[in-house]
Design a protein around this motif. Structure first.
Motif, mmCIF file in Angstrom:
data_model
loop_
_atom_site.group_PDB
_atom_site.id
_atom_site.type_symbol
_atom_site.label_atom_id
_atom_site.label_comp_id
_atom_site.label_asym_id
_atom_site.label_seq_id
_atom_site.Cartn_x
_atom_site.Cartn_y
_atom_site.Cartn_z
ATOM 1 N N PRO A 7 -25.990 46.494 -20.961
ATOM 2 C CA PRO A 7 -27.414 46.760 -20.757
ATOM 3 C C PRO A 7 -28.177 45.499 -20.345
ATOM 4 O O PRO A 7 -27.767 44.384 -20.658
ATOM 5 N N GLY A 8 -29.281 45.704 -19.639
ATOM 6 C CA GLY A 8 -30.101 44.552 -19.276
ATOM 7 C C GLY A 8 -31.244 44.983 -18.402
ATOM 8 O O GLY A 8 -31.363 46.161 -18.053
ATOM 9 N N PHE A 10 -31.842 43.275 -15.434
ATOM 10 C CA PHE A 10 -31.294 43.063 -14.086
ATOM 11 C C PHE A 10 -32.414 43.049 -13.032
ATOM 12 O O PHE A 10 -32.368 43.784 -12.049
ATOM 13 N N HIS A 17 -24.870 37.800 -13.885
ATOM 14 C CA HIS A 17 -24.623 39.197 -14.268
ATOM 15 C C HIS A 17 -23.335 39.698 -13.617
ATOM 16 O O HIS A 17 -22.519 40.357 -14.246
ATOM 17 N N GLY A 88 -23.755 39.095 -22.261
ATOM 18 C CA GLY A 88 -23.339 37.825 -21.681
ATOM 19 C C GLY A 88 -23.976 36.709 -22.484
ATOM 20 O O GLY A 88 -25.157 36.786 -22.813
ATOM 21 N N LEU A 89 -23.196 35.714 -22.819
ATOM 22 C CA LEU A 89 -23.769 34.588 -23.566
ATOM 23 C C LEU A 89 -23.879 33.382 -22.652
ATOM 24 O O LEU A 89 -22.913 32.972 -22.026
ATOM 25 N N ARG A 90 -25.064 32.840 -22.602
ATOM 26 C CA ARG A 90 -25.263 31.630 -21.816
ATOM 27 C C ARG A 90 -25.263 30.438 -22.755
ATOM 28 O O ARG A 90 -24.236 29.898 -23.095
ATOM 29 N N ASP A 94 -29.354 31.907 -26.582
ATOM 30 C CA ASP A 94 -29.164 33.359 -26.527
ATOM 31 C C ASP A 94 -28.647 33.896 -27.860
ATOM 32 O O ASP A 94 -28.811 35.063 -28.174
ATOM 33 N N LEU A 126 -28.486 30.158 -15.250
ATOM 34 C CA LEU A 126 -29.021 31.114 -14.293
ATOM 35 C C LEU A 126 -29.615 32.332 -14.995
ATOM 36 O O LEU A 126 -28.990 32.927 -15.870
ATOM 37 N N SER A 128 -32.606 35.843 -14.286
ATOM 38 C CA SER A 128 -33.415 36.557 -13.305
ATOM 39 C C SER A 128 -34.771 35.875 -13.131
ATOM 40 O O SER A 128 -35.330 35.867 -12.038
HETATM 41 P P1 ADP Z 1 -32.221 37.776 -17.770
HETATM 42 O O1 ADP Z 1 -33.567 38.279 -17.338
HETATM 43 O O2 ADP Z 1 -32.326 36.699 -18.802
HETATM 44 O O3 ADP Z 1 -31.310 37.409 -16.671
HETATM 45 P P2 ADP Z 1 -31.135 40.435 -18.484
HETATM 46 O O4 ADP Z 1 -31.826 41.290 -19.486
HETATM 47 O O5 ADP Z 1 -31.153 40.928 -17.104
HETATM 48 O O6 ADP Z 1 -31.620 38.947 -18.626
HETATM 49 O O7 ADP Z 1 -29.648 40.180 -18.961
HETATM 50 C C1 ADP Z 1 -28.774 41.171 -19.330
HETATM 51 C C2 ADP Z 1 -27.568 40.568 -19.984
HETATM 52 O O8 ADP Z 1 -26.935 39.643 -19.116
HETATM 53 C C3 ADP Z 1 -27.816 39.803 -21.270
HETATM 54 O O9 ADP Z 1 -26.723 40.056 -22.142
HETATM 55 C C4 ADP Z 1 -27.810 38.367 -20.837
HETATM 56 O O10 ADP Z 1 -27.402 37.516 -21.886
HETATM 57 C C5 ADP Z 1 -26.757 38.406 -19.763
HETATM 58 N N1 ADP Z 1 -26.936 37.344 -18.774
HETATM 59 C C6 ADP Z 1 -28.020 37.080 -18.010
HETATM 60 N N2 ADP Z 1 -27.808 36.021 -17.208
HETATM 61 C C7 ADP Z 1 -26.530 35.600 -17.481
HETATM 62 C C8 ADP Z 1 -25.715 34.525 -16.999
HETATM 63 N N3 ADP Z 1 -26.162 33.653 -16.091
HETATM 64 N N4 ADP Z 1 -24.483 34.420 -17.513
HETATM 65 C C9 ADP Z 1 -24.046 35.287 -18.449
HETATM 66 N N5 ADP Z 1 -24.758 36.282 -18.957
HETATM 67 C C10 ADP Z 1 -25.989 36.466 -18.480
#
Ligand code: ADP
Length: 161
Positions: A7-8, A10, A17, A88-90, A94, A126, A128
């Motif tokens: 989920p996210g 995006f 992602h 995803g863990l950055r 996070d 990185l 969004s």
């Molecule tokens: P964001 O706006 O921060 O990019 P999202 O809600 O779209 O976040 O992110 C969805 C999921 O993807 C979350 O679990 C987020 O931790 C993970 N995520 C976002 N960017 C990255 C990245 N660069 N590397 C790994 N995981 C990511």
């Protein structure tokens, strides 16, 4: 058949992602990438646009589906028959929030586990938001988002829609 949900928001999908999607699709039989409706922040791209971007970047992955959902993730996961949520863990930053969410989701749906996948080092910083900042100020998002989306994202951002 082991189904996982990633989920996210995006808003828009980034190379970070895409990296997580590829990793998760290799581990699970079926992966649903689910765009969340209920965001507090105002999105730059509509749910439909975000889903379209995701479809274009995951076309080659047969076991990946693009969807959107409203309401509780734990309920959505149950309806889809999913056994895991992918996150995803950055950076360490996070972790605390995600840990809290994982425990809450497990309480709501005890059969559901959260699986954390580590990002590749080059996508560590990185997000969004970074992509939107660059695009809004007229910079190039090449190297931040999947190549096939670069032009579209810059065009739509400049138009302000
Ligand atoms: P964001 O706006 O921060 O990019 P999202 O809600 O779209 O976040 O992110 C969805 C999921 O993807 C979350 O679990 C987020 O931790 C993970 N995520 C976002 N960017 C990255 C990245 N660069 N590397 C790994 N995981 C990511």
């Amino acid at each position: 058949m082991r189904t996982a949900i990633y989920p996210g928001s995006f808003d828009p999908v980034t190379l970070g992602h895409q990296d997580i999607i590829r990793r998760a699709a290799a581990v699970f039989d079926r992966l649903i990438v689910a765009v969340m409706h209920n965001q507090n922040k105002t999105p730059m791209f509509s749910v439909e646009e975000r889903m379209e971007f995701l479809r274009r970047t995951t076309g080659g992955l047969d076991n990946v589906e693009i969807a959107s959902f409203d309401g509780l993730l734990a309920d959505y996961a149950r309806r889809q028959g999913a056994c895991a949520i992918i996150k995803g863990l950055r950076a360490v930053s996070d972790f605390e929030y995600e840990f809290q969410m994982a425990l809450a989701n497990r309480k709501l749906n005890p059969e559901l586990d959260t699986v954390f996948l580590m990002t590749s080092a080059e996508y560590m910083y990185l997000s969004s938001s970074v992509v939107k900042d660059i695009a809004v100020h007229g910079g190039s998002v090449a190297g931040f988002v999947p190549e096939e989306l670069v032009e579209d994202i810059m065009l739509r951002t400049r138009k302000g829609d």
